[in-house]
Design a protein around this motif. Structure first.
Motif, PDB file in Angstrom:
ATOM      1  N   ALA A 129       0.809  -1.210   0.000  1.00 54.62           N
ATOM      2  CA  ALA A 129       0.000   0.000   0.000  1.00 54.62           C
ATOM      3  C   ALA A 129       0.848   1.268   0.000  1.00 54.62           C
ATOM      4  O   ALA A 129       0.403   2.329  -0.457  1.00 54.62           O
ATOM      5  CB  ALA A 129      -0.938   0.005   1.205  1.00 54.62           C
ATOM      6  N   ALA A 130       2.077   1.195   0.502  1.00 52.73           N
ATOM      7  CA  ALA A 130       2.923   2.383   0.568  1.00 52.73           C
ATOM      8  C   ALA A 130       3.831   2.552  -0.644  1.00 52.73           C
ATOM      9  O   ALA A 130       4.589   3.514  -0.738  1.00 52.73           O
ATOM     10  CB  ALA A 130       3.776   2.334   1.833  1.00 52.73           C
ATOM     11  N   THR A 131       3.728   1.614  -1.599  1.00 54.81           N
ATOM     12  CA  THR A 131       4.618   1.658  -2.765  1.00 54.81           C
ATOM     13  C   THR A 131       4.012   2.513  -3.875  1.00 54.81           C
ATOM     14  O   THR A 131       2.799   2.444  -4.137  1.00 54.81           O
ATOM     15  CB  THR A 131       4.874   0.237  -3.297  1.00 54.81           C
ATOM     16  OG1 THR A 131       5.408  -0.554  -2.243  1.00 54.81           O
ATOM     17  CG2 THR A 131       5.856   0.271  -4.456  1.00 54.81           C
ATOM     18  N   VAL A 132       4.845   3.303  -4.520  1.00 57.13           N
ATOM     19  CA  VAL A 132       4.390   4.103  -5.652  1.00 57.13           C
ATOM     20  C   VAL A 132       4.386   3.223  -6.906  1.00 57.13           C
ATOM     21  O   VAL A 132       5.434   2.678  -7.275  1.00 57.13           O
ATOM     22  CB  VAL A 132       5.303   5.323  -5.877  1.00 57.13           C
ATOM     23  CG1 VAL A 132       4.844   6.098  -7.120  1.00 57.13           C
ATOM     24  CG2 VAL A 132       5.286   6.225  -4.660  1.00 57.13           C
ATOM     25  N   ARG A 164      -8.065   4.768 -14.135  1.00 58.58           N
ATOM     26  CA  ARG A 164      -8.621   3.754 -13.235  1.00 58.58           C
ATOM     27  C   ARG A 164     -10.058   4.147 -12.968  1.00 58.58           C
ATOM     28  O   ARG A 164     -10.319   5.202 -12.389  1.00 58.58           O
ATOM     29  CB  ARG A 164      -7.834   3.683 -11.930  1.00 58.58           C
ATOM     30  CG  ARG A 164      -8.380   2.615 -10.963  1.00 58.58           C
ATOM     31  CD  ARG A 164      -7.506   2.469  -9.735  1.00 58.58           C
ATOM     32  NE  ARG A 164      -7.432   3.718  -8.975  1.00 58.58           N
ATOM     33  CZ  ARG A 164      -6.604   3.915  -7.954  1.00 58.58           C
ATOM     34  NH1 ARG A 164      -5.767   2.942  -7.591  1.00 58.58           N
ATOM     35  NH2 ARG A 164      -6.595   5.064  -7.322  1.00 58.58           N
ATOM     36  N   GLY A 165     -10.997   3.292 -13.436  1.00 60.43           N
ATOM     37  CA  GLY A 165     -12.409   3.654 -13.338  1.00 60.43           C
ATOM     38  C   GLY A 165     -12.686   4.865 -14.212  1.00 60.43           C
ATOM     39  O   GLY A 165     -12.409   4.877 -15.408  1.00 60.43           O
ATOM     40  N   THR A 166     -13.203   5.930 -13.573  1.00 57.57           N
ATOM     41  CA  THR A 166     -13.438   7.172 -14.291  1.00 57.57           C
ATOM     42  C   THR A 166     -12.376   8.221 -13.994  1.00 57.57           C
ATOM     43  O   THR A 166     -12.478   9.360 -14.464  1.00 57.57           O
ATOM     44  CB  THR A 166     -14.824   7.736 -13.924  1.00 57.57           C
ATOM     45  OG1 THR A 166     -14.878   7.974 -12.508  1.00 57.57           O
ATOM     46  CG2 THR A 166     -15.936   6.770 -14.333  1.00 57.57           C
ATOM     47  N   THR A 167     -11.362   7.841 -13.249  1.00 58.50           N
ATOM     48  CA  THR A 167     -10.332   8.796 -12.831  1.00 58.50           C
ATOM     49  C   THR A 167      -9.099   8.684 -13.722  1.00 58.50           C
ATOM     50  O   THR A 167      -8.565   7.584 -13.917  1.00 58.50           O
ATOM     51  CB  THR A 167      -9.920   8.548 -11.372  1.00 58.50           C
ATOM     52  OG1 THR A 167     -11.081   8.661 -10.538  1.00 58.50           O
ATOM     53  CG2 THR A 167      -8.868   9.552 -10.920  1.00 58.50           C
ATOM     54  N   VAL A 168      -8.667   9.801 -14.257  1.00 60.43           N
ATOM     55  CA  VAL A 168      -7.420   9.849 -15.021  1.00 60.43           C
ATOM     56  C   VAL A 168      -6.279  10.033 -14.028  1.00 60.43           C
ATOM     57  O   VAL A 168      -6.160  11.077 -13.391  1.00 60.43           O
ATOM     58  CB  VAL A 168      -7.436  10.995 -16.049  1.00 60.43           C
ATOM     59  CG1 VAL A 168      -6.097  11.056 -16.794  1.00 60.43           C
ATOM     60  CG2 VAL A 168      -8.591  10.820 -17.029  1.00 60.43           C
ATOM     61  N   LEU A 169      -5.454   8.994 -13.905  1.00 57.52           N
ATOM     62  CA  LEU A 169      -4.351   9.039 -12.949  1.00 57.52           C
ATOM     63  C   LEU A 169      -3.208   9.906 -13.469  1.00 57.52           C
ATOM     64  O   LEU A 169      -2.539  10.590 -12.695  1.00 57.52           O
ATOM     65  CB  LEU A 169      -3.841   7.620 -12.666  1.00 57.52           C
ATOM     66  CG  LEU A 169      -4.897   6.624 -12.159  1.00 57.52           C
ATOM     67  CD1 LEU A 169      -4.278   5.253 -11.967  1.00 57.52           C
ATOM     68  CD2 LEU A 169      -5.521   7.117 -10.852  1.00 57.52           C
ATOM     69  N   ARG A 212       7.813   3.893 -22.920  1.00 59.37           N
ATOM     70  CA  ARG A 212       8.153   4.811 -21.830  1.00 59.37           C
ATOM     71  C   ARG A 212       7.597   4.259 -20.526  1.00 59.37           C
ATOM     72  O   ARG A 212       6.570   3.566 -20.515  1.00 59.37           O
ATOM     73  CB  ARG A 212       7.592   6.209 -22.088  1.00 59.37           C
ATOM     74  CG  ARG A 212       8.181   6.898 -23.315  1.00 59.37           C
ATOM     75  CD  ARG A 212       7.535   8.240 -23.576  1.00 59.37           C
ATOM     76  NE  ARG A 212       7.788   9.178 -22.481  1.00 59.37           N
ATOM     77  CZ  ARG A 212       7.307  10.434 -22.466  1.00 59.37           C
ATOM     78  NH1 ARG A 212       6.549  10.867 -23.479  1.00 59.37           N
ATOM     79  NH2 ARG A 212       7.574  11.229 -21.439  1.00 59.37           N
ATOM     80  N   THR A 213       8.313   4.561 -19.440  1.00 57.83           N
ATOM     81  CA  THR A 213       7.881   4.129 -18.106  1.00 57.83           C
ATOM     82  C   THR A 213       7.526   5.366 -17.280  1.00 57.83           C
ATOM     83  O   THR A 213       8.274   6.351 -17.266  1.00 57.83           O
ATOM     84  CB  THR A 213       8.985   3.333 -17.406  1.00 57.83           C
ATOM     85  OG1 THR A 213       9.283   2.168 -18.195  1.00 57.83           O
ATOM     86  CG2 THR A 213       8.538   2.885 -16.023  1.00 57.83           C
ATOM     87  N   PHE A 214       6.399   5.286 -16.575  1.00 55.69           N
ATOM     88  CA  PHE A 214       5.902   6.440 -15.837  1.00 55.69           C
ATOM     89  C   PHE A 214       5.542   6.047 -14.413  1.00 55.69           C
ATOM     90  O   PHE A 214       5.037   4.948 -14.151  1.00 55.69           O
ATOM     91  CB  PHE A 214       4.651   7.022 -16.512  1.00 55.69           C
ATOM     92  CG  PHE A 214       4.891   7.465 -17.923  1.00 55.69           C
ATOM     93  CD1 PHE A 214       5.372   8.732 -18.188  1.00 55.69           C
ATOM     94  CD2 PHE A 214       4.661   6.603 -18.978  1.00 55.69           C
ATOM     95  CE1 PHE A 214       5.607   9.138 -19.481  1.00 55.69           C
ATOM     96  CE2 PHE A 214       4.887   7.004 -20.278  1.00 55.69           C
ATOM     97  CZ  PHE A 214       5.369   8.274 -20.534  1.00 55.69           C
ATOM     98  N   THR A 215       5.824   6.965 -13.514  1.00 60.17           N
ATOM     99  CA  THR A 215       5.410   6.811 -12.121  1.00 60.17           C
ATOM    100  C   THR A 215       4.059   7.469 -11.953  1.00 60.17           C
ATOM    101  O   THR A 215       3.848   8.608 -12.397  1.00 60.17           O
ATOM    102  CB  THR A 215       6.440   7.471 -11.182  1.00 60.17           C
ATOM    103  OG1 THR A 215       7.709   6.846 -11.373  1.00 60.17           O
ATOM    104  CG2 THR A 215       6.007   7.323  -9.733  1.00 60.17           C
ATOM    105  N   LEU A 216       3.157   6.767 -11.306  1.00 59.96           N
ATOM    106  CA  LEU A 216       1.813   7.296 -11.171  1.00 59.96           C
ATOM    107  C   LEU A 216       1.658   8.251  -9.992  1.00 59.96           C
ATOM    108  O   LEU A 216       0.634   8.935  -9.891  1.00 59.96           O
ATOM    109  CB  LEU A 216       0.808   6.152 -11.063  1.00 59.96           C
ATOM    110  CG  LEU A 216       0.765   5.224 -12.290  1.00 59.96           C
ATOM    111  CD1 LEU A 216      -0.302   4.164 -12.125  1.00 59.96           C
ATOM    112  CD2 LEU A 216       0.531   6.017 -13.568  1.00 59.96           C
ATOM    113  N   SER A 217       2.681   8.286  -9.103  1.00 62.94           N
ATOM    114  CA  SER A 217       2.680   9.248  -7.994  1.00 62.94           C
ATOM    115  C   SER A 217       1.437   9.137  -7.133  1.00 62.94           C
ATOM    116  O   SER A 217       0.818  10.137  -6.749  1.00 62.94           O
ATOM    117  CB  SER A 217       2.819  10.678  -8.536  1.00 62.94           C
ATOM    118  OG  SER A 217       4.004  10.818  -9.283  1.00 62.94           O
ATOM    119  N   LEU A 218       1.066   7.899  -6.824  1.00 58.94           N
ATOM    120  CA  LEU A 218      -0.099   7.677  -5.973  1.00 58.94           C
ATOM    121  C   LEU A 218       0.257   6.693  -4.855  1.00 58.94           C
ATOM    122  O   LEU A 218      -0.058   5.503  -4.922  1.00 58.94           O
ATOM    123  CB  LEU A 218      -1.268   7.125  -6.801  1.00 58.94           C
ATOM    124  CG  LEU A 218      -1.879   8.090  -7.823  1.00 58.94           C
ATOM    125  CD1 LEU A 218      -2.884   7.367  -8.686  1.00 58.94           C
ATOM    126  CD2 LEU A 218      -2.539   9.263  -7.120  1.00 58.94           C
TER     127      LEU A 218
END
Length: 375
Positions: free
Chosen positions: A298-301, A321-326, A337-343
């Motif tokens: 749960a604490a991992t980005v 994710r669902g209706t949310t643009v992360l 390309r690799t991206f961090t979702l910062s969540l």
């Protein structure tokens, strides 16, 4: 008429003007008369009333109407044979459509019969679902008309018709054509990669090989009118008045499609541009995606790796994710390309995430689904 009677009529009319401000003319009789003059090709010929050769040539379709005993095929034959040369207006199908289709194409439709005009009845006026059309052979001094006609459920005949109930809904006065094709370019789209999908209508009024109609031909150019250097071009043939075609093409991106109806060889007239329409033709794209770590705490980005192909593809990719643009990011060209979702502090459980390429003027959208597990 004696002078006393004439004077009394004048007085009556003057009183009418004084009382009502106008004089009403005599009403049209409530019921017209329809008198059969002959029935059947042979009987009509013996009576000196011709079918203009339709009995021999009506076994084929004219204006794509049903051959044989049929009012519309008989009229289409009369309008394209024996010195007549009429272009079929778009929308001319069952008899009840003829008047409205003519009006939309600028062809006069009125209540003035004339030899060679088409007498037309709406479905309501004739009391059936198809309507009716007949050929005006004669207009008499009293305003009555003589018609020739064929019938889907009957036979060829001539009849005499007077005004009143049963009178035609209108008379269609088709102009003489120069023999060129006539029609419309209705629409074009590009729903699939590298393909155009288009609709139109057209016919050639004198497009006959002897007496049998020849399937009309068309030419398409992409990127400019024909004769323009570098345009993509192809031709096709279809026997139908209303046509729908799909075609794979090499042109990509925003362009303009030109649609030409080609005049039948060795006939009067010339090729006609039916119209031009803008269209964007795109390639397919492929989006693939994978989580760098399919299972995280749960604490991992979380991080996601996205690949967009081909290399010519460019534009925005949304991570949803669902209706949310992360997160949204832009590819300058295809690649990985690799991206961090910062969540951080994800909700525990299994989550479905989509990488969605929104597409561009050259490439269609595409998407990929990945699963992320938060323990």
């Amino acid at each position: 008429m004696n002078s006393a009677g004439f004077t009394s009529q004048i007085v009556a009319k003057l009183l009418g003007v004084m009382l009502f401000g106008t004089v009403l003319s005599a009403a049209t009789p409530a019921h017209g008369t329809s008198t059969l003059l002959c029935k059947g090709v042979v009987a009509c010929l013996l009576a000196g009333r011709s079918d203009a050769g339709y009995a021999a040539l009506g076994i084929v379709s004219y204006w794509n109407q049903t051959p044989g005993h049929n009012c519309t095929n008989y009229l289409a034959y009369r309008l394209t044979h024996g010195g007549r040369l009429v272009a079929r207006p778009p929308g001319t199908g069952s008899a009840y459509t003829w008047g409205d289709a003519a009006r939309k194409s600028g062809v006069p439709v009125n209540d003035s019969p004339r030899v060679g005009a088409v007498a037309w009845w709406t479905a309501a006026a004739i009391g059936n679902s198809s309507g009716h059309v007949a050929y005006v052979e004669e207009v008499r001094a009293d305003g009555s008309i003589v018609l020739s006609e064929d019938n889907l459920t009957g036979d060829f005949d001539w009849r005499h018709l007077t005004r009143g109930a049963g009178w035609p809904s209108g008379f269609i006065h088709y102009p003489q054509s120069d023999g060129s094709p006539f029609g419309t370019f209705d629409s074009v789209s590009a729903p699939l990669a590298g393909q155009i999908d288009f609709w139109g209508t057209s016919s050639d009024p004198d497009g006959f090989l002897l007496v049998v109609p020849v399937a009309p031909s068309y030419q398409v150019t992409l990127g400019g009118p024909r004769g323009t250097p570098g345009v993509e071009s192809f031709t096709f043939t279809t026997p139908y008045f209303n046509f729908h075609r799909t075609r794979g093409v090499t042109t990509r991106g925003p362009t303009t499609m030109y649609l030409y109806a080609l005049n039948t060889l060795l006939t009067k007239g010339h090729d006609v541009l039916l119209g031009s329409r803008p269209v964007t033709i795109r390639d397919a794209s492929t989006t693939t995606a994978a989580m760098v770590d399919a299972t995280i705490t749960a604490a991992t980005v979380p991080r996601i790796k996205v690949t967009l192909a081909p290399t010519t593809a460019a534009g925005r990719v949304d991570i949803v994710r669902g209706t949310t643009v992360l997160r949204s990011f832009t590819f300058a060209s295809g690649g990985t390309r690799t991206f961090t979702l910062s969540l951080p502090y994800q909700v525990r459980g299994t989550h479905t995430i989509y990488a969605r390429y929104v597409g561009s003027t050259r490439h269609l959208p595409s998407s990929a689904k990945v699963t992320l597990t938060v323990s």
